[in-house]
Motif scaffolding. Structure first.
Motif, PDB file in Angstrom:
ATOM      1  N   ILE A   2     -64.579 126.405 -28.483  1.00  0.00           N
ATOM      2  CA  ILE A   2     -66.030 126.373 -28.679  1.00  0.00           C
ATOM      3  C   ILE A   2     -66.700 126.533 -27.328  1.00  0.00           C
ATOM      4  O   ILE A   2     -66.308 125.881 -26.354  1.00  0.00           O
ATOM      5  N   LYS A   3     -67.714 127.408 -27.258  1.00  0.00           N
ATOM      6  CA  LYS A   3     -68.548 127.542 -26.062  1.00  0.00           C
ATOM      7  C   LYS A   3     -69.974 127.211 -26.470  1.00  0.00           C
ATOM      8  O   LYS A   3     -70.501 127.798 -27.408  1.00  0.00           O
ATOM      9  N   LYS A   4     -70.567 126.251 -25.775  1.00  0.00           N
ATOM     10  CA  LYS A   4     -71.896 125.776 -26.144  1.00  0.00           C
ATOM     11  C   LYS A   4     -72.803 125.803 -24.916  1.00  0.00           C
ATOM     12  O   LYS A   4     -72.592 125.045 -23.976  1.00  0.00           O
ATOM     13  N   PRO A   5     -73.819 126.672 -24.896  1.00  0.00           N
ATOM     14  CA  PRO A   5     -74.763 126.681 -23.771  1.00  0.00           C
ATOM     15  C   PRO A   5     -75.692 125.466 -23.851  1.00  0.00           C
ATOM     16  O   PRO A   5     -76.138 125.090 -24.929  1.00  0.00           O
ATOM     17  N   ILE A   6     -75.939 124.863 -22.701  1.00  0.00           N
ATOM     18  CA  ILE A   6     -76.781 123.668 -22.630  1.00  0.00           C
ATOM     19  C   ILE A   6     -77.649 123.764 -21.389  1.00  0.00           C
ATOM     20  O   ILE A   6     -77.204 124.234 -20.345  1.00  0.00           O
ATOM     21  N   THR A   7     -78.879 123.268 -21.494  1.00  0.00           N
ATOM     22  CA  THR A   7     -79.767 123.149 -20.340  1.00  0.00           C
ATOM     23  C   THR A   7     -79.787 121.689 -19.907  1.00  0.00           C
ATOM     24  O   THR A   7     -80.029 120.807 -20.737  1.00  0.00           O
ATOM     25  N   ILE A   8     -79.531 121.433 -18.629  1.00  0.00           N
ATOM     26  CA  ILE A   8     -79.539 120.066 -18.101  1.00  0.00           C
ATOM     27  C   ILE A   8     -80.945 119.504 -18.249  1.00  0.00           C
ATOM     28  O   ILE A   8     -81.905 120.088 -17.762  1.00  0.00           O
ATOM     29  N   GLN A   9     -81.064 118.352 -18.915  1.00  0.00           N
ATOM     30  CA  GLN A   9     -82.372 117.767 -19.175  1.00  0.00           C
ATOM     31  C   GLN A   9     -82.607 116.476 -18.401  1.00  0.00           C
ATOM     32  O   GLN A   9     -83.610 115.822 -18.594  1.00  0.00           O
ATOM     33  N   LEU A  10     -81.670 116.102 -17.559  1.00  0.00           N
ATOM     34  CA  LEU A  10     -81.843 114.885 -16.772  1.00  0.00           C
ATOM     35  C   LEU A  10     -82.926 115.110 -15.725  1.00  0.00           C
ATOM     36  O   LEU A  10     -82.941 116.146 -15.061  1.00  0.00           O
ATOM     37  N   SER A  11     -83.810 114.145 -15.564  1.00  0.00           N
ATOM     38  CA  SER A  11     -84.957 114.322 -14.676  1.00  0.00           C
ATOM     39  C   SER A  11     -84.559 114.573 -13.226  1.00  0.00           C
ATOM     40  O   SER A  11     -85.254 115.269 -12.506  1.00  0.00           O
ATOM     41  N   GLU A  12     -83.428 114.032 -12.804  1.00  0.00           N
ATOM     42  CA  GLU A  12     -83.025 114.206 -11.406  1.00  0.00           C
ATOM     43  C   GLU A  12     -81.676 114.890 -11.277  1.00  0.00           C
ATOM     44  O   GLU A  12     -81.002 114.764 -10.260  1.00  0.00           O
ATOM     45  N   GLY A  13     -81.257 115.604 -12.318  1.00  0.00           N
ATOM     46  CA  GLY A  13     -79.965 116.272 -12.269  1.00  0.00           C
ATOM     47  C   GLY A  13     -78.833 115.270 -12.429  1.00  0.00           C
ATOM     48  O   GLY A  13     -79.029 114.157 -12.885  1.00  0.00           O
ATOM     49  N   LEU A  14     -77.644 115.685 -12.064  1.00  0.00           N
ATOM     50  CA  LEU A  14     -76.485 114.808 -12.198  1.00  0.00           C
ATOM     51  C   LEU A  14     -76.053 114.309 -10.825  1.00  0.00           C
ATOM     52  O   LEU A  14     -75.497 115.061 -10.041  1.00  0.00           O
ATOM     53  N   ASP A  15     -76.323 113.031 -10.573  1.00  0.00           N
ATOM     54  CA  ASP A  15     -75.808 112.420  -9.351  1.00  0.00           C
ATOM     55  C   ASP A  15     -74.574 111.605  -9.723  1.00  0.00           C
ATOM     56  O   ASP A  15     -74.038 111.733 -10.817  1.00  0.00           O
ATOM     57  N   ALA A  16     -74.092 110.749  -8.837  1.00  0.00           N
ATOM     58  CA  ALA A  16     -72.809 110.065  -9.016  1.00  0.00           C
ATOM     59  C   ALA A  16     -72.711 109.252 -10.311  1.00  0.00           C
ATOM     60  O   ALA A  16     -71.711 109.339 -11.023  1.00  0.00           O
ATOM     61  N   ARG A  17     -73.730 108.461 -10.631  1.00  0.00           N
ATOM     62  CA  ARG A  17     -73.647 107.612 -11.821  1.00  0.00           C
ATOM     63  C   ARG A  17     -73.563 108.410 -13.115  1.00  0.00           C
ATOM     64  O   ARG A  17     -72.652 108.214 -13.921  1.00  0.00           O
ATOM     65  N   PRO A  18     -74.486 109.355 -13.367  1.00  0.00           N
ATOM     66  CA  PRO A  18     -74.379 110.135 -14.602  1.00  0.00           C
ATOM     67  C   PRO A  18     -73.098 110.979 -14.658  1.00  0.00           C
ATOM     68  O   PRO A  18     -72.550 111.183 -15.737  1.00  0.00           O
ATOM     69  N   ILE A  19     -72.621 111.439 -13.511  1.00  0.00           N
ATOM     70  CA  ILE A  19     -71.371 112.205 -13.518  1.00  0.00           C
ATOM     71  C   ILE A  19     -70.220 111.320 -13.949  1.00  0.00           C
ATOM     72  O   ILE A  19     -69.377 111.725 -14.751  1.00  0.00           O
ATOM     73  N   ALA A  20     -70.167 110.093 -13.444  1.00  0.00           N
ATOM     74  CA  ALA A  20     -69.103 109.165 -13.845  1.00  0.00           C
ATOM     75  C   ALA A  20     -69.150 108.922 -15.348  1.00  0.00           C
ATOM     76  O   ALA A  20     -68.110 108.898 -16.022  1.00  0.00           O
ATOM     77  N   LEU A  21     -70.352 108.770 -15.894  1.00  0.00           N
ATOM     78  CA  LEU A  21     -70.497 108.565 -17.336  1.00  0.00           C
ATOM     79  C   LEU A  21     -70.107 109.816 -18.132  1.00  0.00           C
ATOM     80  O   LEU A  21     -69.503 109.714 -19.196  1.00  0.00           O
ATOM     81  N   LEU A  22     -70.430 110.980 -17.590  1.00  0.00           N
ATOM     82  CA  LEU A  22     -70.048 112.228 -18.247  1.00  0.00           C
ATOM     83  C   LEU A  22     -68.531 112.380 -18.271  1.00  0.00           C
ATOM     84  O   LEU A  22     -67.957 112.777 -19.294  1.00  0.00           O
ATOM     85  N   VAL A  23     -67.879 112.056 -17.176  1.00  0.00           N
ATOM     86  CA  VAL A  23     -66.409 112.123 -17.121  1.00  0.00           C
ATOM     87  C   VAL A  23     -65.805 111.148 -18.131  1.00  0.00           C
ATOM     88  O   VAL A  23     -64.842 111.489 -18.829  1.00  0.00           O
TER      89      VAL A  23
END
Length: 87
Positions: A2-23
């Motif tokens: 599956i390939k799904k295009p997505i637009t990042i909607q986080l107000s400040e992009g992905l810094d360390a905390r959201p990246i850890a949660l994404l992983v």
């Protein structure tokens, strides 16, 4: 696969905390999960790989999931990237 295009909607992009949660989110699935940006493809289960992308608000990415639970994985990553808020 599956390939799904997505637009990042986080107000400040992905810094360390959201990246850890994404992983953590990506690691819940048995499928392989990759994030594609331009000519880069990074394993979404790799915190160092994800940090190297430096994703910003409004950036277009593609989630690529392949495996037994690929649909759930793609949807889970999409939900995370659209709904999570930086704190």
């Amino acid at each position: 696969m599956i390939k799904k295009p997505i637009t990042i909607q986080l107000s400040e992009g992905l810094d360390a905390r959201p990246i850890a949660l994404l992983v953590q989110e990506a690691s819940q699935y048995s499928s392989t999960v990759y994030i594609e940006v331009a000519d880069k493809q990074v394993n979404a289960k790799s915190i160092m790989g994800m940090m190297s992308l430096r994703l910003t608000p409004g950036e277009e990415i593609t989630v690529v999931a392949n495996g037994a639970d690929e649909e759930e994985a793609a949807k889970g990553i999409e939900t995370f990237l659209v709904n999570v808020k930086n704190k």
